[in-house]
Design a protein around this motif. Structure first.
Motif, PDB file in Angstrom:
ATOM      1  N   LEU A 103       0.801   4.174  -2.742  1.00 22.16           N
ATOM      2  CA  LEU A 103       0.645   5.576  -2.370  1.00 22.16           C
ATOM      3  C   LEU A 103       1.748   6.435  -2.992  1.00 22.16           C
ATOM      4  N   LEU A 120      -4.271   7.593   2.041  1.00 21.41           N
ATOM      5  CA  LEU A 120      -4.423   6.971   0.717  1.00 21.41           C
ATOM      6  C   LEU A 120      -5.845   7.191   0.191  1.00 21.41           C
ATOM      7  N   LYS A 135       0.840  -1.201   0.000  1.00 21.18           N
ATOM      8  CA  LYS A 135       0.000   0.000   0.000  1.00 21.18           C
ATOM      9  C   LYS A 135       0.878   1.255   0.000  1.00 21.18           C
TER      10      LYS A 135
END
Length: 172
Positions: A14, A159, A10
């Motif tokens: 991002l 995010l 993740k």
């Protein structure tokens, strides 16, 4: 630890989104003590999207370096949505960033009050245009666990916030 909240994949996603959109992020941290900045810079190439950050642990530094209002510190305390909003604004200005992440909380085991127990963390994300999300969270665990949960939750929120910002730009 707590990869169910936010993991390295993740973080890569991002940073790629920030890079592709030529956007930068900064951090103003208190209870996380630099953990947000550390997690960003663990990935090679993060200098494209990250100019720097500040660990504003004391109220004096919050006020002098981030322009956190004394009135907010005295009236609401360092662990408050008002102070975290000021931290966001101050860090965006200090680092000329497009976005800021900010945390202030009680990681423990000391520092708790009746209204703010250990594990209370105010997390905020904001944009240069003034859009912000600031909320109070309660995490369980020891000091390190509270800090990690707070940091990973901050990135999870950011995010989503950033993706919504991009979606708005596509509409206009």
């Amino acid at each position: 630890m707590f990869n169910n909240i936010f993991d390295e994949n993740k973080m890569q996603e991002l940073q790629i989104l920030l890079r592709e959109n030529k956007k930068t992020v900064t951090c103003a941290e208190s209870c996380t003590g630099g953990l947000l900045a550390s997690m960003i810079t663990e990935l090679s190439g993060s200098s494209d999207i990250f100019n720097g950050s500040i660990v504003s642990y004391s109220n004096e530094i919050k006020n002098k370096k981030l322009n956190v209002k004394i009135k907010n510190l005295e009236e609401f305390g360092a662990v408050s949505t008002q102070v975290v909003e000021d931290m966001i604004d101050g860090s965006i200005q200090m680092f000329d960033a497009d976005f800021a992440l900010a945390t202030s909380g009680i990681a423990g085991p000391t520092g708790a009050t009746k209204n703010k127990p250990v594990g209370t963390v105010v997390i905020g994300v904001g944009a240069k245009n003034g859009d912000k999300i600031v909320d109070v969270y309660h995490f369980d665990g020891n000091r390190k666990e509270v800090q990690i949960q707070a940091a990973k939750t901050t990135f999870k929120i950011f995010l989503k916030f950033f993706q919504k910002t991009l979606d708005k730009q596509k509409i206009f």
